[in-house]
Design an enzyme around this catalytic site. Structure first.
Site, short mmCIF file in Angstrom:
data_model
loop_
_atom_site.label_atom_id
_atom_site.label_comp_id
_atom_site.label_asym_id
_atom_site.label_seq_id
_atom_site.Cartn_x
_atom_site.Cartn_y
_atom_site.Cartn_z
N SER A 84 8.51 -10.72 -60.00
CA SER A 84 7.92 -9.21 -58.91
C SER A 84 6.66 -8.81 -59.73
O SER A 84 5.36 -9.24 -60.08
CB SER A 84 8.75 -7.89 -60.62
N TYR A 118 8.58 -5.98 -69.80
CA TYR A 118 9.13 -6.77 -68.68
C TYR A 118 7.90 -7.18 -67.61
O TYR A 118 8.22 -8.59 -67.42
CB TYR A 118 9.56 -5.11 -67.81
N1 LIG Z 1 15.04 -4.38 -57.12
C1 LIG Z 1 13.77 -4.39 -57.83
O1 LIG Z 1 12.47 -3.57 -57.09
C2 LIG Z 1 12.83 -5.61 -58.12
C3 LIG Z 1 11.73 -5.61 -58.00
C4 LIG Z 1 10.97 -6.61 -58.33
C5 LIG Z 1 12.16 -7.79 -59.17
N2 LIG Z 1 13.44 -7.59 -59.22
C6 LIG Z 1 13.47 -8.25 -60.06
O2 LIG Z 1 15.12 -8.93 -59.22
C7 LIG Z 1 15.60 -9.57 -60.29
C8 LIG Z 1 17.48 -8.77 -59.68
O3 LIG Z 1 17.05 -7.66 -59.86
P1 LIG Z 1 17.41 -6.74 -59.40
O4 LIG Z 1 17.50 -5.18 -58.69
O5 LIG Z 1 18.95 -7.42 -58.15
O6 LIG Z 1 18.76 -6.05 -60.55
P2 LIG Z 1 20.50 -5.88 -60.40
O7 LIG Z 1 20.66 -5.48 -61.69
O8 LIG Z 1 21.02 -5.63 -59.53
O9 LIG Z 1 20.54 -7.51 -60.72
C9 LIG Z 1 20.62 -8.13 -61.97
C10 LIG Z 1 21.92 -9.58 -62.33
O10 LIG Z 1 21.72 -9.99 -63.29
C11 LIG Z 1 22.77 -10.47 -64.75
N3 LIG Z 1 22.36 -9.94 -65.09
C12 LIG Z 1 21.50 -9.29 -66.56
N4 LIG Z 1 21.51 -10.19 -67.82
C13 LIG Z 1 22.35 -10.78 -67.77
C14 LIG Z 1 22.41 -12.13 -68.67
N5 LIG Z 1 22.13 -12.06 -70.49
N6 LIG Z 1 23.17 -12.97 -68.67
C15 LIG Z 1 23.38 -13.69 -67.18
N7 LIG Z 1 23.39 -12.56 -65.53
C16 LIG Z 1 22.78 -11.05 -66.47
C17 LIG Z 1 23.13 -9.00 -63.74
O11 LIG Z 1 24.28 -9.29 -64.12
C18 LIG Z 1 22.68 -8.64 -61.90
O12 LIG Z 1 24.30 -9.60 -61.80
C19 LIG Z 1 15.32 -9.39 -61.76
O13 LIG Z 1 15.17 -10.32 -62.02
C20 LIG Z 1 14.57 -8.34 -61.36
O14 LIG Z 1 13.88 -7.97 -62.58
C21 LIG Z 1 13.47 -6.48 -58.97
#
Ligand SMILES: NC(=O)c1ccc[n+]([C@@H]2O[C@H](COP(=O)([O-])OP(=O)(O)OC[C@H]3O[C@@H](n4cnc5c(N)ncnc54)[C@H](O)[C@@H]3O)[C@@H](O)[C@H]2O)c1
Length: 257
Positions: free
Chosen positions: A147, A160
């Site tokens: 991120s 985070y």
């Molecule tokens: N959305 C954003 O703006 C953004 C920006 C930068 C980075 N990210 C990163 O991208 C990645 C995905 O984020 P997202 O926004 O798609 O979130 P999201 O919540 O839609 O997806 C996260 C996924 O991780 C799974 N998960 C959570 N805890 C878990 C566990 N203990 N075991 C197995 N699976 C688990 C959830 O079930 C889900 O499928 C993350 O690493 C997040 O930090 C997101």
């Protein structure tokens, strides 16, 4: 005669595991690989989400398996490896996209909250790597999802941010150790619309307006816009790329005014 030996850059036929692959960015990456001809196992804790995503993968003509995991429990990740090997014959590409976030300040973040976030976001990446590498052959690739918070100061995100900084350092450490057989890289998304933050980034909110104004490309990202970076890092197009972090943020991090 011009000599040029072309390495195919597609991911057709590659065998992919996406952890955290049943929602948001991870689900888009899983479906993107399937649409490009890869076989894909998308896993998370939710049986219903695994089922829904597996069906969507099959609709794109790819093989898959239905298996849940919790990245805080290594044994469940060993189960994913075994299910992936049974269904696809091996694993070529691993994407770790699971997420956990906390909005407590530096002064307030408590032990439980710190541990909850780092256990999923940082230790989880380490466990995914350790569990999957035994099934990966020469030419494999790991893509960890980091991120912008790893390098930009963002208020009220210390756990985070520390976890994501750790993910990038772990990416470099494992790139060194797993070379030359396996390449390890990270994608660092900026602000991406996913179900969990759709309200926070809704059009017209103060946060959305500020992000749009500060981003050279003038908007937040759709989750589909992270897919190409993950596929690139896993593909033959990145055959000489390892230990890198590819930022996908519309220019946000490097823009001044
Ligand atoms: N959305 C954003 O703006 C953004 C920006 C930068 C980075 N990210 C990163 O991208 C990645 C995905 O984020 P997202 O926004 O798609 O979130 P999201 O919540 O839609 O997806 C996260 C996924 O991780 C799974 N998960 C959570 N805890 C878990 C566990 N203990 N075991 C197995 N699976 C688990 C959830 O079930 C889900 O499928 C993350 O690493 C997040 O930090 C997101």
């Amino acid at each position: 005669m011009v000599e040029y030996e072309h390495t195919p850059i597609g991911v057709d036929g590659r065998r992919v595991v996406v952890v955290g692959g049943t929602s948001g960015i991870g689900q888009a990456i899983a479906l993107g690989f399937a649409a490009e001809g890869a076989d894909v196992v998308a896993t998370s804790r939710s049986e219903a989400a695994v089922e829904e995503t597996a069906t969507a993968i099959e609709e794109r003509g790819a093989d898959t398996a239905r298996v849940t995991c919790d990245v805080t429990d290594r044994a469940t990740l060993d189960g994913v490896r075994e299910a992936a090997v049974d269904a696809m014959g091996g694993v070529d590409v691993v994407v770790a996209s699971q997420g956990a976030i906390s909005r407590q300040s530096v002064a307030d973040v408590d032990e439980d909250e710190w541990d909850r976030v780092t256990d999923v976001a940082l230790d989880g990446v380490r466990r995914v790597t350790q569990a999957m590498v035994p099934a990966m052959a020469d030419g494999g690739a790991i893509v960890n999802v980091s991120s912008l918070a790893a390098r930009l100061s963002m208020a009220n995100l210390p756990a985070y941010s520390a976890a994501k900084g750790g993910v990038e350092a772990f990416t470099r450490a494992s790139a060194k150790e797993l070379a030359p057989e396996i390449r390890v890289n990270a994608v660092a998304p900026g602000f991406v619309i996913t179900p969990q933050n759709a309200d926070t980034y809704a059009v017209g909110t103060e946060k959305r307006t500020r992000i749009d104004e500060r981003t050279p490309l003038g908007r937040v990202a759709d989750r589909e816009e992270i897919v190409g970076a993950a596929i690139f890092l896993a593909s033959g197009a990145a055959s000489y790329v390892t230990g890198e972090v590819l930022t996908v943020d519309g220019g946000f991090a490097d823009s001044a005014f």
